[in-house]
Design an enzyme around this catalytic site. Structure first.
Site, PDB file in Angstrom:
ATOM      1  N   ARG A  72      -0.287  -2.745  -6.657  1.00 18.00           N
ATOM      2  CA  ARG A  72      -0.638  -3.762  -5.648  1.00 18.00           C
ATOM      3  C   ARG A  72      -1.620  -4.769  -6.253  1.00 18.00           C
ATOM      4  O   ARG A  72      -1.469  -5.980  -6.086  1.00 18.00           O
ATOM      5  CB  ARG A  72      -1.237  -3.077  -4.420  1.00 18.00           C
TER       6      ARG A  72
ATOM      7  N   ARG B 257       0.865  -1.186   0.000  1.00 17.75           N
ATOM      8  CA  ARG B 257       0.000   0.000   0.000  1.00 17.75           C
ATOM      9  C   ARG B 257       0.901   1.236   0.000  1.00 17.75           C
ATOM     10  O   ARG B 257       2.068   1.166   0.364  1.00 17.75           O
ATOM     11  CB  ARG B 257      -0.892   0.025   1.238  1.00 17.75           C
TER      12      ARG B 257
ATOM     13  N   TYR C 172      -9.571 -11.188  -6.496  1.00 15.09           N
ATOM     14  CA  TYR C 172      -8.639 -11.356  -7.613  1.00 15.09           C
ATOM     15  C   TYR C 172      -8.965 -12.582  -8.452  1.00 15.09           C
ATOM     16  O   TYR C 172      -8.513 -12.685  -9.594  1.00 15.09           O
ATOM     17  CB  TYR C 172      -7.196 -11.416  -7.093  1.00 15.09           C
TER      18      TYR C 172
ATOM     19  N   HIS D  88      -4.114  -9.031   4.092  1.00 15.39           N
ATOM     20  CA  HIS D  88      -5.573  -9.035   4.229  1.00 15.39           C
ATOM     21  C   HIS D  88      -5.978  -9.862   5.447  1.00 15.39           C
ATOM     22  O   HIS D  88      -5.503 -10.989   5.614  1.00 15.39           O
ATOM     23  CB  HIS D  88      -6.242  -9.643   2.992  1.00 15.39           C
TER      24      HIS D  88
ATOM     25  N   LYS E 123      -2.083  -1.767   7.994  1.00 13.60           N
ATOM     26  CA  LYS E 123      -3.210  -1.132   8.682  1.00 13.60           C
ATOM     27  C   LYS E 123      -3.239  -1.542  10.145  1.00 13.60           C
ATOM     28  O   LYS E 123      -2.999  -2.707  10.475  1.00 13.60           O
ATOM     29  CB  LYS E 123      -4.534  -1.524   8.003  1.00 13.60           C
TER      30      LYS E 123
ATOM     31  N   HIS F 228      -1.936   2.172  -6.050  1.00 14.57           N
ATOM     32  CA  HIS F 228      -2.613   0.937  -5.654  1.00 14.57           C
ATOM     33  C   HIS F 228      -2.750  -0.034  -6.828  1.00 14.57           C
ATOM     34  O   HIS F 228      -2.904  -1.244  -6.625  1.00 14.57           O
ATOM     35  CB  HIS F 228      -3.995   1.269  -5.083  1.00 14.57           C
TER      36      HIS F 228
END
Length: 298
Positions: free
Chosen positions: A247, A148, A279, A270, A172, A244
């Site tokens: 990514r 990110r 994806y 994730h 995150k 992004h």
């Protein structure tokens, strides 16, 4: 209880109790600020404790006229979180947005780049310029490690474990993960670090930050977006891309070449495999080829 103090308390809760990043806290705060501005503009005097479901319904209705369904859904979700916090702190008994439904959204598939397009972007970098080697290392790291933007800008020299073949990434909520790094990405980071960065006059507080601006300070998110946008224009790329996009391309290309979805989940950081599963919807042609090649009934 006023809105300003309650918002400060909520921000502290998100930071200390939920462990959210500064960017997430800013986004949640903006949702509440939109509501308070609307209350002021409409001269409605009410507090976080006393605001009614009807008032919030009117706010959502008015706001929906100026924002798209996805933004509207995000706003409702953010405000629900705020009022859930008030219930958690025993300021309210009910959530006034509980019965307000967010608009139905189709699943938005992320944009990706072909390998040839990524190569053309990298080839468009002027390596004779002051920031050429840095920008090449940035693009290679975004694509090679699937980071990110905030993870890239906060990457430290002390996070590089090249001997072990990994970098440590802080994602995150300050959650850390180890991401494998390829020899090519390692090569271009090393060139930038050893041949360019060493000649910078570096701000002491950013001495351990890997990627620096011309003033020797940590790069901003906005600067990374600008670098990518200018490269896309120079390469003649017609797609609208952002940092992004690299990514998404990282994950898509791994999946297309047979990588395990769980491994991709870990590398992307994730929490839920459901997020990574998006994806699998990107290249249906590739999935058809997999069935035709590997299924016993092919």
């Amino acid at each position: 209880m006023n809105w300003q103090q309650t918002l400060k308390d909520y921000q502290n809760y998100l930071r200390l109790e939920r462990g959210l990043s500064d960017n997430s806290i800013i986004n949640y705060s903006l949702d509440v600020k939109k509501l308070t501005r609307w209350l002021e503009n409409n001269e409605i005097k009410t507090s976080p404790v006393s605001i009614s479901e009807e008032t919030l319904q009117q706010f959502i209705y008015d706001t929906a006229k100026t924002i798209n369904p996805r933004s509207q859904s995000r706003l409702i979700s953010g405000l629900k979180g705020f009022f859930t916090y008030l219930i958690f702190e025993d300021y309210r008994n009910t959530n006034p947005l509980e019965l307000i439904e967010a608009p139905k959204l189709g699943r938005k598939l992320p944009d990706t780049l072909a390998i040839e397009e990524i190569d053309s972007l990298i080839n468009a970098i002027d390596l004779s310029s002051k920031q050429g080697e840095r920008n090449r290392a940035i693009i290679e790291t975004l694509y090679g490690c699937g980071l990110r933007v905030s993870e890239l800008t906060s990457l430290k020299i002390s996070d590089l474990y090249f001997d072990e073949g990994f970098i440590k990434v802080t994602g995150k909520g300050d959650k850390q993960r180890l991401v494998p790094i390829s020899p090519i990405t390692e090569k271009y980071i090393t060139i930038y670090q050893k041949q360019v960065r060493v000649h910078h006059k570096i701000d002491p507080k950013d001495a351990d930050t890997l990627f620096l601006n011309q003033h020797g300070r940590q790069l901003t998110r906005a600067m990374i977006f600008t670098i990518v946008k200018r490269l896309a224009e120079k390469a003649g790329l017609k797609k609208t891309i952002s940092p992004h996009t690299f990514r998404h391309s990282f994950a898509t290309h791994l999946l297309e070449n047979g990588a395990d979805l769980r491994a991709i989940q870990q590398m992307l950081g994730h929490e839920s495999i459901t997020t990574t599963e998006i994806y699998t919807h990107i290249d249906r042609k590739h999935l058809t080829e997999v069935i035709n090649k590997f299924h016993p009934r092919r």
